[in-house]
Each structure stands twice: as structure tokens, then as C-alpha cells.
Design an enzyme around this catalytic site. Sequence first.
Site, PDB file in Angstrom:
ATOM      1  N   GLU A   1      84.597  20.224 -39.069  1.00 20.47           N
ATOM      2  CA  GLU A   1      85.979  18.495 -40.041  1.00 20.47           C
ATOM      3  C   GLU A   1      86.720  18.078 -38.712  1.00 20.47           C
ATOM      4  OE1 GLU A   1      85.103  18.178 -43.031  1.00 20.47           O
ATOM      5  OE2 GLU A   1      83.617  19.965 -42.824  1.00 20.47           O
ATOM      6  N   GLY A  31      78.088  20.396 -33.735  1.00 23.32           N
ATOM      7  CA  GLY A  31      78.209  19.136 -34.868  1.00 23.32           C
ATOM      8  C   GLY A  31      79.063  19.957 -35.910  1.00 23.32           C
ATOM      9  N   LYS A  82      84.191  23.977 -51.177  1.00 21.79           N
ATOM     10  CA  LYS A  82      83.172  24.080 -51.174  1.00 21.79           C
ATOM     11  C   LYS A  82      83.465  25.155 -52.281  1.00 21.79           C
ATOM     12  CE  LYS A  82      81.905  23.088 -46.569  1.00 21.79           C
ATOM     13  NZ  LYS A  82      81.305  24.098 -45.289  1.00 21.79           N
ATOM     14  N   GLU A  93      74.474  17.159 -52.707  1.00 20.72           N
ATOM     15  CA  GLU A  93      74.143  18.541 -52.437  1.00 20.72           C
ATOM     16  C   GLU A  93      74.686  19.155 -50.838  1.00 20.72           C
ATOM     17  OE1 GLU A  93      71.144  20.657 -53.988  1.00 20.72           O
ATOM     18  OE2 GLU A  93      72.709  21.328 -52.758  1.00 20.72           O
ATOM     19  N   ILE A 127      71.730  24.186 -46.950  1.00 21.01           N
ATOM     20  CA  ILE A 127      71.107  25.373 -48.509  1.00 21.01           C
ATOM     21  C   ILE A 127      70.909  23.890 -49.823  1.00 21.01           C
ATOM     22  CG2 ILE A 127      71.152  27.586 -49.834  1.00 21.01           C
ATOM     23  CD1 ILE A 127      72.530  28.426 -47.081  1.00 21.01           C
ATOM     24  N   LYS A 161      83.028  17.302 -49.081  1.00 21.22           N
ATOM     25  CA  LYS A 161      83.822  17.882 -50.252  1.00 21.22           C
ATOM     26  C   LYS A 161      84.671  18.227 -50.318  1.00 21.22           C
ATOM     27  CE  LYS A 161      83.044  19.620 -45.885  1.00 21.22           C
ATOM     28  NZ  LYS A 161      81.758  20.332 -45.106  1.00 21.22           N
TER      29      LYS A 161
HETATM   30  P1  NDP Z   1      82.213  13.129 -38.122  1.00 22.17           P
HETATM   31  O1  NDP Z   1      83.715  13.087 -37.354  1.00 22.17           O
HETATM   32  O2  NDP Z   1      80.831  13.204 -36.972  1.00 22.17           O
HETATM   33  O3  NDP Z   1      81.578  11.471 -38.573  1.00 22.17           O
HETATM   34  C1  NDP Z   1      82.293  10.370 -38.925  1.00 22.17           C
HETATM   35  C2  NDP Z   1      81.915   9.048 -38.921  1.00 22.17           C
HETATM   36  O4  NDP Z   1      83.251   8.659 -39.845  1.00 22.17           O
HETATM   37  C3  NDP Z   1      82.303   8.684 -37.597  1.00 22.17           C
HETATM   38  O5  NDP Z   1      80.948   7.957 -37.651  1.00 22.17           O
HETATM   39  C4  NDP Z   1      83.529   7.724 -37.849  1.00 22.17           C
HETATM   40  O6  NDP Z   1      83.942   6.106 -36.942  1.00 22.17           O
HETATM   41  C5  NDP Z   1      82.963   6.995 -39.203  1.00 22.17           C
HETATM   42  N1  NDP Z   1      84.422   6.707 -39.741  1.00 22.17           N
HETATM   43  C6  NDP Z   1      85.691   7.165 -39.492  1.00 22.17           C
HETATM   44  N2  NDP Z   1      87.075   6.822 -40.489  1.00 22.17           N
HETATM   45  C7  NDP Z   1      86.528   5.398 -40.548  1.00 22.17           C
HETATM   46  C8  NDP Z   1      86.840   4.425 -40.888  1.00 22.17           C
HETATM   47  N3  NDP Z   1      88.257   4.114 -41.303  1.00 22.17           N
HETATM   48  N4  NDP Z   1      85.459   3.104 -41.347  1.00 22.17           N
HETATM   49  C9  NDP Z   1      84.590   3.308 -41.346  1.00 22.17           C
HETATM   50  N5  NDP Z   1      84.073   4.604 -40.348  1.00 22.17           N
HETATM   51  C10 NDP Z   1      85.333   5.347 -40.579  1.00 22.17           C
HETATM   52  O7  NDP Z   1      82.016  13.710 -39.371  1.00 22.17           O
HETATM   53  P2  NDP Z   1      81.091  14.087 -39.547  1.00 22.17           P
HETATM   54  O8  NDP Z   1      79.594  13.347 -39.564  1.00 22.17           O
HETATM   55  O9  NDP Z   1      80.350  15.734 -39.339  1.00 22.17           O
HETATM   56  O10 NDP Z   1      80.884  14.778 -41.058  1.00 22.17           O
HETATM   57  C11 NDP Z   1      80.693  13.915 -42.540  1.00 22.17           C
HETATM   58  C12 NDP Z   1      81.128  14.303 -44.152  1.00 22.17           C
HETATM   59  O11 NDP Z   1      80.228  15.544 -43.508  1.00 22.17           O
HETATM   60  C13 NDP Z   1      82.197  14.540 -43.773  1.00 22.17           C
HETATM   61  O12 NDP Z   1      83.041  14.771 -45.198  1.00 22.17           O
HETATM   62  C14 NDP Z   1      82.130  16.102 -43.275  1.00 22.17           C
HETATM   63  O13 NDP Z   1      83.420  17.301 -44.215  1.00 22.17           O
HETATM   64  C15 NDP Z   1      80.888  16.555 -43.812  1.00 22.17           C
HETATM   65  N6  NDP Z   1      79.396  17.813 -43.957  1.00 22.17           N
HETATM   66  C16 NDP Z   1      80.172  17.517 -42.249  1.00 22.17           C
HETATM   67  C17 NDP Z   1      78.954  18.413 -42.248  1.00 22.17           C
HETATM   68  C18 NDP Z   1      78.489  18.741 -40.429  1.00 22.17           C
HETATM   69  O14 NDP Z   1      78.060  19.955 -40.080  1.00 22.17           O
HETATM   70  N7  NDP Z   1      79.306  18.018 -39.657  1.00 22.17           N
HETATM   71  C19 NDP Z   1      77.866  19.584 -42.811  1.00 22.17           C
HETATM   72  C20 NDP Z   1      78.878  19.119 -43.718  1.00 22.17           C
HETATM   73  C21 NDP Z   1      79.846  18.368 -44.746  1.00 22.17           C
HETATM   74  P3  NDP Z   1      82.810   6.160 -35.824  1.00 22.17           P
HETATM   75  O15 NDP Z   1      81.919   7.240 -35.279  1.00 22.17           O
HETATM   76  O16 NDP Z   1      83.240   4.780 -34.913  1.00 22.17           O
HETATM   77  O17 NDP Z   1      84.410   7.289 -35.130  1.00 22.17           O
HETATM   78  N1  HSE Z   2      82.530  22.029 -40.800  1.00 24.53           N
HETATM   79  C1  HSE Z   2      82.425  22.307 -42.026  1.00 24.53           C
HETATM   80  C2  HSE Z   2      81.707  24.072 -40.834  1.00 24.53           C
HETATM   81  C3  HSE Z   2      80.458  21.763 -42.223  1.00 24.53           C
HETATM   82  O1  HSE Z   2      81.317  24.590 -39.986  1.00 24.53           O
HETATM   83  O2  HSE Z   2      81.168  24.700 -42.496  1.00 24.53           O
HETATM   84  C4  HSE Z   2      79.995  21.805 -43.135  1.00 24.53           C
HETATM   85  O3  HSE Z   2      80.629  21.471 -44.531  1.00 24.53           O
END
Ligand code: NDP
Ligand code: HSE
Length: 320
Positions: free
Chosen positions: A192, A189, A207, A131, A138, A107
Site C-alpha cells: 500500500e 507491487g 478486507k 471484487e 481471487i 478497501k
Molecule cells: P499506486 O500507489 O501504485 O498508484 C496510485 C495511483 O493513484 C498513481 O497513479 C497516482 O498517481 C494516483 N494518485 C495518487 N494521488 C492522486 C491524486 N490526488 N489525484 C490523482 N491521482 C492520484 O497504487 P496501487 O495501484 O497499488 O493501488 C490502487 C488501489 O488499489 C488502492 O486502493 C489499493 O489499496 C488497491 N489495491 C492494490 C493492490 C495491489 O496489489 N497493488 C491489490 C488490491 C487492491 P502518480 O502515478 O502520478 O503518482
Molecule cells: N497491500 C495489499 C497486500 C495489496 O499486500 O495484500 C492487495 O490488497
Amino acid sequence: MTDPLRLGIAGLGTVGVGVVKIVQQKADLLAARSGRPVTISAVSARTKSKNRDVDISGYAWEDDPVALATRDDVDVFVELVGGDEGPAKDATEAAIAAGKDVVTANKAMLAHHGQALASAAEAAGRVIRFEAAVAGGIPVIKALTEGLAGNEISRVMGVMNGTCNYILTRMQSAGLSYDEVFEEANQLGYLEADPNLDVGGIDAGHKLALLSSIAFGTEVDFDGVALEGIGQVTIEDINQAAELGFRIKLLGVARMTGRGLEQRMTPCLVPENSPLGQLEGGTNMVVLDGDAVGQIVLRGAGAGEGPTASAVMADVLDIA
Ligand code: NDP
Ligand code: HSE
């Protein structure tokens, strides 16, 4: 059965691992629902050697998300890295330029660059789907674009940040300190990479800006969101509100007024017996008012591995 839809997944954190699990564990269901197998060709993250709770040995590895996004064996680039600039944006732009569809949960990137990315995708005859970027599990984007397509929307309102709702509710109900609750949200999890995006209200503002643009057919206007996070809310405020029969929520409201679109994301008092007042933990709630349908209330997990991966896969299956 037709050719598989081949994914390239950048980012193997909370959400990326959740998506890999669904692709691996529900292969038959995904193929039956979409009419073609959904496979993963390649993945990318920062550290190849990290233990990730899923087996990725069958997929090609790319250190650089841009290289992943432009591979010949990738049909859909799934961006789950995060960040409004840097590798996420570079790779998304590269994917579109290379003729790939894109699915993202990012987002922050969309709130700042969504208009340009959507225009680029349209010009290339590709789609960018998001989404998962709003309210986690949701399906609110689909609710607006499909289920409520025949309505004029007068107001979008809701709790859209799981971390803030978790902190505000757990501190009161469990009598825990801010630090203890913050760590729990981290373990779930929710957070951010930069938690100030959560507690500063910025993530929820992103959002709201995305939802407003879809609901009202306007350009994404994050700068137009009046923002205030939960940093100033104390346990005394929470307890005092409770004594008066209220809960404090980080509440987003967007409506079209005579002066144009009004958007705000601020801590608000809501009656404790209302659906919003009873919203606990990382749960999100979005309330949509349409002229034909009346009021629709959507409630569900707003963050975390499974719910967010569920939303990502909905977009993948649409493309499939
Ligand atoms: P995480 O921090 O858990 O994971 C981020 C991933 O990106 C890691 O695997 C990391 O690698 C990788 N990464 C970071 N920098 C680089 C780079 N320069 N090159 C390649 N890979 C890279 O994030 P989330 O999974 O929580 O979130 C991912 C996205 O989803 C974000 O945009 C977030 O806002 C969105 N989001 C998250 C939600 C949640 O509940 N967590 C809900 C809704 C949206 P490594 O593992 O090796 O460090
Ligand atoms: N950091 C976000 C939250 C993840 O707590 O709602 C979902 O977008």
C-alpha cells in the site's frame, strides 16, 4: 454490436496500468464476452509526465479525478487511486451523483465509507463493484454473492494480505532480512502507499470487514475487527514455530456467534502441513463454510498488477 462501455480510470499505478493493459491487449475478447466494446475515454493520475509502461496518449487527461468521474464520455468510473478519504472518495461520490457506475479496488475507502457509498449508488440506480478490494485476483466476492448465494455462511477465514504473507514466508525460507524481503514485496507491487496499513494488519482488517458484511448480511464494521499486525513477530518466533511444526500467519476469522459478529485479524499458529500453513509468498487463501456446500477453499494471487487488474475487469465486464 451495441455502444461501447466507456471507462474513466483514475489512478495509473500498479493496478491502473494493469487495467489499461488488459483493455488494450484483450479488446476482442472483452467485446466478445460482454457483447460490446470496452474503451477508455479518459485517465487521471498525480503526475502527467510520468513514464507508465503503457501508451495513454489516445486518452483524454484530467488532473482532477472528480472532473474525470463526471465527464459525459465516461459510463463507468474506475477508482484506482487509493486512500480512505481525499480524491478517491470525492471522485467516487461525484461519479455516483453524476449517474455513473463505479468499480474500485479501494478497501480502505469501502471499509470506512462503503455503507454510505452503496446507499448513494442504490438511490441513484447505479452500482459500486469491488471484487479487487478483497484478496486481489481471487473472485471471492462473486463466490459469496453468486456461487454460494443459497448458503448460510457460518465462518469466513483466511490470509488476505500478500505483503504480510510474503514477509513471514520469505524471511524463513530464504533466510533474508525484514528489509530485504520488504523491498522485494515493494518491487512486486504488493505494498500500500502507506506500508503500515499492510504490516499493521489494517489492510487485512479492511478486507475482513468487507467480506464479513457480504457473508453475514451485516453493515461493514471495521471498528469491530480485533486487530494485531505482524510488527511484533520476530525471526526467532518464526523459527521456533517451525521447530514445533507450525507456521505463523496473519489470519482473519469472522463468525456469527450468540453475541453477534466476531471478527479478528491477528498472527496465528497454523500447522505447517495444512493448506494455510503451506501458503507461500504473496498468495492469499480464503476459506468459506456454508451450510449447504460445506467448506470452500479459494487460493490465488492476493496482490500485484495482473491479478488485481483481472478482478477489476471482472466487475467492468459485469457492468458491460
Ligand atoms: P499506486 O500507489 O501504485 O498508484 C496510485 C495511483 O493513484 C498513481 O497513479 C497516482 O498517481 C494516483 N494518485 C495518487 N494521488 C492522486 C491524486 N490526488 N489525484 C490523482 N491521482 C492520484 O497504487 P496501487 O495501484 O497499488 O493501488 C490502487 C488501489 O488499489 C488502492 O486502493 C489499493 O489499496 C488497491 N489495491 C492494490 C493492490 C495491489 O496489489 N497493488 C491489490 C488490491 C487492491 P502518480 O502515478 O502520478 O503518482
Ligand atoms: N497491500 C495489499 C497486500 C495489496 O499486500 O495484500 C492487495 O490488497
